[in-house]
Design a protein around this motif. Structure first.
Motif, PDB file in Angstrom:
ATOM      1  N   SER A  56       0.681  -1.137   0.077  1.00  0.00           N
ATOM      2  CA  SER A  56      -0.149   0.093  -0.116  1.00  0.00           C
ATOM      3  C   SER A  56       0.786   1.257   0.143  1.00  0.00           C
ATOM      4  O   SER A  56       0.565   2.343  -0.618  1.00  0.00           O
ATOM      5  CB  SER A  56      -0.904  -0.017   0.995  1.00  0.00           C
ATOM      6  OG  SER A  56      -2.118  -0.863   0.994  1.00  0.00           O
ATOM      7  N   PHE A  57       1.830   1.051   0.822  1.00  0.00           N
ATOM      8  CA  PHE A  57       2.939   2.394   0.839  1.00  0.00           C
ATOM      9  C   PHE A  57       3.396   2.546  -0.508  1.00  0.00           C
ATOM     10  O   PHE A  57       3.476   3.632  -1.131  1.00  0.00           O
ATOM     11  CB  PHE A  57       3.787   1.988   1.944  1.00  0.00           C
ATOM     12  CG  PHE A  57       5.134   3.192   1.867  1.00  0.00           C
ATOM     13  CD1 PHE A  57       5.068   4.276   2.626  1.00  0.00           C
ATOM     14  CD2 PHE A  57       6.357   2.770   1.308  1.00  0.00           C
ATOM     15  CE1 PHE A  57       5.963   5.401   2.539  1.00  0.00           C
ATOM     16  CE2 PHE A  57       7.167   3.863   1.277  1.00  0.00           C
ATOM     17  CZ  PHE A  57       7.197   4.930   1.889  1.00  0.00           C
ATOM     18  N   LEU A  58       3.964   1.586  -1.298  1.00  0.00           N
ATOM     19  CA  LEU A  58       4.489   1.952  -2.484  1.00  0.00           C
ATOM     20  C   LEU A  58       3.626   2.079  -3.522  1.00  0.00           C
ATOM     21  O   LEU A  58       3.850   3.274  -4.291  1.00  0.00           O
ATOM     22  CB  LEU A  58       5.249   0.349  -2.838  1.00  0.00           C
ATOM     23  CG  LEU A  58       6.849   0.479  -2.529  1.00  0.00           C
ATOM     24  CD1 LEU A  58       7.471  -0.785  -3.229  1.00  0.00           C
ATOM     25  CD2 LEU A  58       7.499   1.761  -3.264  1.00  0.00           C
ATOM     26  N   VAL A  59       2.506   1.704  -3.488  1.00  0.00           N
ATOM     27  CA  VAL A  59       1.448   1.863  -4.743  1.00  0.00           C
ATOM     28  C   VAL A  59       0.930   3.170  -4.279  1.00  0.00           C
ATOM     29  O   VAL A  59       0.746   3.864  -5.467  1.00  0.00           O
ATOM     30  CB  VAL A  59       0.137   0.917  -4.413  1.00  0.00           C
ATOM     31  CG1 VAL A  59      -0.845   1.343  -5.262  1.00  0.00           C
ATOM     32  CG2 VAL A  59       0.785  -0.580  -4.899  1.00  0.00           C
ATOM     33  N   SER A  60       0.864   3.613  -3.058  1.00  0.00           N
ATOM     34  CA  SER A  60       0.379   5.114  -3.015  1.00  0.00           C
ATOM     35  C   SER A  60       1.541   6.005  -3.414  1.00  0.00           C
ATOM     36  O   SER A  60       1.087   7.092  -4.001  1.00  0.00           O
ATOM     37  CB  SER A  60      -0.242   5.297  -1.660  1.00  0.00           C
ATOM     38  OG  SER A  60      -0.513   6.613  -1.388  1.00  0.00           O
ATOM     39  N   LEU A  61       2.578   5.693  -3.130  1.00  0.00           N
ATOM     40  CA  LEU A  61       3.673   6.477  -3.327  1.00  0.00           C
ATOM     41  C   LEU A  61       3.831   6.813  -4.928  1.00  0.00           C
ATOM     42  O   LEU A  61       4.092   7.721  -5.487  1.00  0.00           O
ATOM     43  CB  LEU A  61       4.964   6.263  -2.768  1.00  0.00           C
ATOM     44  CG  LEU A  61       6.191   6.947  -2.759  1.00  0.00           C
ATOM     45  CD1 LEU A  61       6.016   8.000  -1.714  1.00  0.00           C
ATOM     46  CD2 LEU A  61       7.415   6.185  -2.231  1.00  0.00           C
ATOM     47  N   LEU A  62       3.482   5.567  -5.657  1.00  0.00           N
ATOM     48  CA  LEU A  62       3.884   5.769  -7.053  1.00  0.00           C
ATOM     49  C   LEU A  62       2.621   5.827  -7.801  1.00  0.00           C
ATOM     50  O   LEU A  62       2.640   5.633  -8.859  1.00  0.00           O
ATOM     51  CB  LEU A  62       4.520   4.374  -7.380  1.00  0.00           C
ATOM     52  CG  LEU A  62       5.802   3.972  -6.907  1.00  0.00           C
ATOM     53  CD1 LEU A  62       6.102   2.517  -7.550  1.00  0.00           C
ATOM     54  CD2 LEU A  62       6.756   5.018  -7.073  1.00  0.00           C
ATOM     55  N   ARG A  63       1.356   6.145  -7.074  1.00  0.00           N
ATOM     56  CA  ARG A  63       0.081   6.264  -7.848  1.00  0.00           C
ATOM     57  C   ARG A  63      -0.057   7.160  -8.924  1.00  0.00           C
ATOM     58  O   ARG A  63      -0.661   7.040  -9.796  1.00  0.00           O
ATOM     59  CB  ARG A  63      -1.050   6.571  -6.901  1.00  0.00           C
ATOM     60  CG  ARG A  63      -1.169   7.989  -6.169  1.00  0.00           C
ATOM     61  CD  ARG A  63      -2.162   7.916  -5.179  1.00  0.00           C
ATOM     62  NE  ARG A  63      -2.325   9.287  -4.665  1.00  0.00           N
ATOM     63  CZ  ARG A  63      -1.478   9.990  -3.855  1.00  0.00           C
ATOM     64  NH1 ARG A  63      -0.554   9.158  -3.263  1.00  0.00           N
ATOM     65  NH2 ARG A  63      -1.795  11.171  -3.518  1.00  0.00           N
ATOM     66  N   ASN A  64       0.745   8.317  -9.048  1.00  0.00           N
ATOM     67  CA  ASN A  64       0.628   9.092 -10.232  1.00  0.00           C
ATOM     68  C   ASN A  64       1.694   8.611 -11.379  1.00  0.00           C
ATOM     69  O   ASN A  64       1.458   9.394 -12.140  1.00  0.00           O
ATOM     70  CB  ASN A  64       0.812  10.706  -9.712  1.00  0.00           C
ATOM     71  CG  ASN A  64      -0.388  11.039  -8.685  1.00  0.00           C
ATOM     72  OD1 ASN A  64      -1.480  10.436  -8.855  1.00  0.00           O
ATOM     73  ND2 ASN A  64       0.125  11.942  -7.951  1.00  0.00           N
ATOM     74  N   MET A  65       2.496   8.013 -11.079  1.00  0.00           N
ATOM     75  CA  MET A  65       3.425   7.467 -12.045  1.00  0.00           C
ATOM     76  C   MET A  65       2.942   6.309 -12.708  1.00  0.00           C
ATOM     77  O   MET A  65       3.304   5.821 -13.961  1.00  0.00           O
ATOM     78  CB  MET A  65       4.600   7.340 -11.618  1.00  0.00           C
ATOM     79  CG  MET A  65       5.414   8.528 -11.011  1.00  0.00           C
ATOM     80  SD  MET A  65       6.877   8.281 -10.455  1.00  0.00           S
ATOM     81  CE  MET A  65       6.924   8.425  -8.775  1.00  0.00           C
ATOM     82  N   ILE A  66       2.021   5.385 -12.149  1.00  0.00           N
ATOM     83  CA  ILE A  66       1.743   4.094 -12.702  1.00  0.00           C
ATOM     84  C   ILE A  66       0.688   4.310 -13.915  1.00  0.00           C
ATOM     85  O   ILE A  66      -0.545   4.785 -13.568  1.00  0.00           O
ATOM     86  CB  ILE A  66       1.333   2.955 -11.945  1.00  0.00           C
ATOM     87  CG1 ILE A  66       2.389   2.952 -10.698  1.00  0.00           C
ATOM     88  CG2 ILE A  66       0.867   1.876 -12.574  1.00  0.00           C
ATOM     89  CD1 ILE A  66       2.046   1.982  -9.507  1.00  0.00           C
ATOM     90  N   PRO A  67       0.724   4.061 -15.275  1.00  0.00           N
ATOM     91  CA  PRO A  67      -0.207   4.341 -16.052  1.00  0.00           C
ATOM     92  C   PRO A  67      -1.398   3.382 -15.849  1.00  0.00           C
ATOM     93  O   PRO A  67      -1.302   2.148 -15.369  1.00  0.00           O
ATOM     94  CB  PRO A  67       0.376   3.757 -17.232  1.00  0.00           C
ATOM     95  CG  PRO A  67       1.766   3.901 -17.229  1.00  0.00           C
ATOM     96  CD  PRO A  67       2.072   3.679 -15.963  1.00  0.00           C
ATOM     97  N   LYS A  68      -2.587   3.760 -16.190  1.00  0.00           N
ATOM     98  CA  LYS A  68      -3.911   3.219 -15.746  1.00  0.00           C
ATOM     99  C   LYS A  68      -3.709   1.758 -16.291  1.00  0.00           C
ATOM    100  O   LYS A  68      -4.375   0.685 -15.596  1.00  0.00           O
ATOM    101  CB  LYS A  68      -5.244   3.779 -16.324  1.00  0.00           C
ATOM    102  CG  LYS A  68      -5.662   4.859 -15.445  1.00  0.00           C
ATOM    103  CD  LYS A  68      -7.003   4.400 -14.457  1.00  0.00           C
ATOM    104  CE  LYS A  68      -7.320   5.272 -13.475  1.00  0.00           C
ATOM    105  NZ  LYS A  68      -6.332   5.578 -12.335  1.00  0.00           N
ATOM    106  N   GLN A  69      -3.233   1.462 -17.825  1.00  0.00           N
ATOM    107  CA  GLN A  69      -3.462   0.417 -18.432  1.00  0.00           C
ATOM    108  C   GLN A  69      -2.794  -0.794 -17.764  1.00  0.00           C
ATOM    109  O   GLN A  69      -3.274  -2.072 -17.701  1.00  0.00           O
ATOM    110  CB  GLN A  69      -3.328   0.579 -20.016  1.00  0.00           C
ATOM    111  CG  GLN A  69      -4.027   1.299 -20.563  1.00  0.00           C
ATOM    112  CD  GLN A  69      -3.345   2.835 -20.630  1.00  0.00           C
ATOM    113  OE1 GLN A  69      -2.839   3.450 -19.514  1.00  0.00           O
ATOM    114  NE2 GLN A  69      -3.233   3.559 -21.659  1.00  0.00           N
ATOM    115  N   VAL A  70      -1.731  -0.581 -17.188  1.00  0.00           N
ATOM    116  CA  VAL A  70      -0.790  -1.432 -16.375  1.00  0.00           C
ATOM    117  C   VAL A  70      -0.897  -1.611 -15.106  1.00  0.00           C
ATOM    118  O   VAL A  70      -0.016  -2.096 -14.265  1.00  0.00           O
ATOM    119  CB  VAL A  70       0.652  -1.444 -16.975  1.00  0.00           C
ATOM    120  CG1 VAL A  70       0.436  -1.697 -18.655  1.00  0.00           C
ATOM    121  CG2 VAL A  70       1.238  -0.095 -16.686  1.00  0.00           C
TER     122      VAL A  70
END
Lengths: 212, 223
Positions: A56-70
């Protein structure tokens, strides 16, 4: 709502109101499989706590960098990495626990609570809230597993946390530590939870009526 | 989030590539850091088991069974191969106490790995310990803990072969009382032992006629 109370709110909801096992009915496979003793329930809960909070920590931290499709693929890569780290660490530090939990450690990857929290919460909320949500959910999960494990161990082996509770006269109810015992215990607990919820709703309705 | 919404293929590939790369680096690091500890744990568990299944032993050597020959090998070499390794155990005077034989085979749920001690002079099994199993908790897992069941394997004759009998009816030297409620797991243990006996005993019996660990000055068996 102030920042502080939002943090607490996210944390406590996972324990009771949205308990992953008893209310959301997620992660039932490990909840049934490893809970033949209280200590196994705790160990599994601890492993999930680490994986869920880390992811959750990592996903939230990177949430604006991960493209929706992947996004799902990326979440799974992150989760799988944490799970493998837990797997190796347990094997090195606590071989007996690792032996007991066996394949279910590796199967945390596909535990729906974890991916579910990433998709529903961590990927849409700031890091602080994501972590508190993850902590709350995993504490709720651990609580559920511990409760299931305790009931099954007491009835099925006559002991709790490995301590013998009854004298020699106690005939263990072996079915409780076998798979059917898991379903029976979970079924009874779910019934209790549903009953409480219904009563609460009825009470709230009555109060509203009286107030009107 | 706008740039993220309309991400092109390059962006997608880069994201997954980076995620995979970081994940790989983390995994390799953790693997390398924990591997020596994991191997040490396993070696310690095996070591302790060897001395428990062969009472009286104080030192041991690893042997590879090649054809009908016993060949002394180093511990690290013994760790590498999973099959065809036995351990010769010796008392303080350097006399052979017996062989510890690791063996594995299918159990009720998953592979059972066990080790047992064999004394070629009396042609008896001296003890058995399960190293790894996933038998049903409360029933099948008694093969690991149940004292009564394990005591079957102290001075158990291997001739003509080990036989499982109904709980409480053991009357011959080569019989093992099954655990009530866990007949399949009991049978599995015994058939693993019988299979390993077929594979190794002839070699071991012949080797003790001569001297295993020849030339090392230790481990000769005098009778």
């Amino acid at each position: 709502m102030s920042d502080r109370s939002a943090f607490q709110e996210e944390m406590t909801k996972g324990f009771w109101k949205e308990n992953p096992v008893f209310v959301q009915l997620l992660g039932l496979c490990p909840a049934l499989a490893v809970t033949n003793s209280a200590i196994n329930g705790l160990a599994m809960g601890g492993a999930v706590l680490f994986v869920l909070t880390g992811s959750s920590f990592l996903v939230s931290l990177l949430r604006n960098m991960i493209p929706k499709q992947v996004r799902i693929t990326t979440f799974i890569v992150i989760i799988a990495t944490f799970v493998t780290v837990v797997d190796f660490t347990l094997q090195a530090m606590a071989p007996t626990v690792h032996k007991e939990l066996g394949a279910f450690i590796a199967l945390i990857v596909v535990n729906c609570i974890i991916l579910g929290r990433q998709e529903a919460f961590a990927s849409r909320n700031p890091v602080r809230l994501a972590v508190s949500d993850a902590l709350g959910m995993s504490i709720g999960f651990t609580f559920a597993l511990f409760l299931l494990g305790s009931i099954r161990e007491i009835l099925g082996s006559g002991s709790w946390m490995g301590i013998e509770l009854f004298g020699a006269g106690f005939e263990p109810w072996v079915i409780m530590i076998l798979p059917p015992g898991g379903f029976l215990t979970l079924g009874v607990l779910l019934m209790l939870f549903a009953h409480w919820k219904k009563r609460q709703a009825a009470q709230a309705a009555r109060l509203r009526k009286e107030a009107a | 989030m706008d740039s993220v919404k309309h991400a092109g293929p390059v962006r997608l590939i880069a994201t997954l590539g980076l995620a995979g790369l970081f994940s790989g680096v983390v995994l390799v690091t953790v693997y390398l850091a924990t591997l020596p500890i994991i191997q040490r744990n396993q070696a310690e568990a095996l070591e302790a088991a060897i001395y428990r299944v062969l009472p009286g032993a104080v030192s041991r050597k690893a042997f590879a069974v090649r054809g009908d020959q016993l060949e002394e090998i180093s511990d690290s070499a013994a760790m590498q191969v999973s099959e065809g390794v036995v351990y010769g155990a010796y008392d303080e005077a350097g006399n052979l106490v017996g062989f510890a034989i690791p063996a594995e085979g299918p159990g009720f749920q998953d592979t059972i790995r066990l080790i047992y001690g064999y004394d070629p002079r009396t042609k008896q099994i001296t003890g058995m310990e399960v190293l790894e199993s996933r038998e049903t908790p409360g029933l099948g897992d008694k093969i690991m803990k149940d004292e009564e069941f394990l005591s079957n394997f102290k001075s158990l004759s291997v001739e003509p072969e080990v036989v499982v009998v109904k709980p409480g009816t053991k009357s011959q030297e080569n019989e093992v009382d099954a655990i009530s409620g866990a007949t399949i797991s009991s049978n599995a243990v015994v058939s693993i032992i019988n299979r390993a006996n077929q594979r190794y005993l002839e070699v071991l019996n012949r080797a003790t006629g001569g001297t295993p660990g020849e030339g090392s000055g230790r481990g000769q068996s005098h009778e």
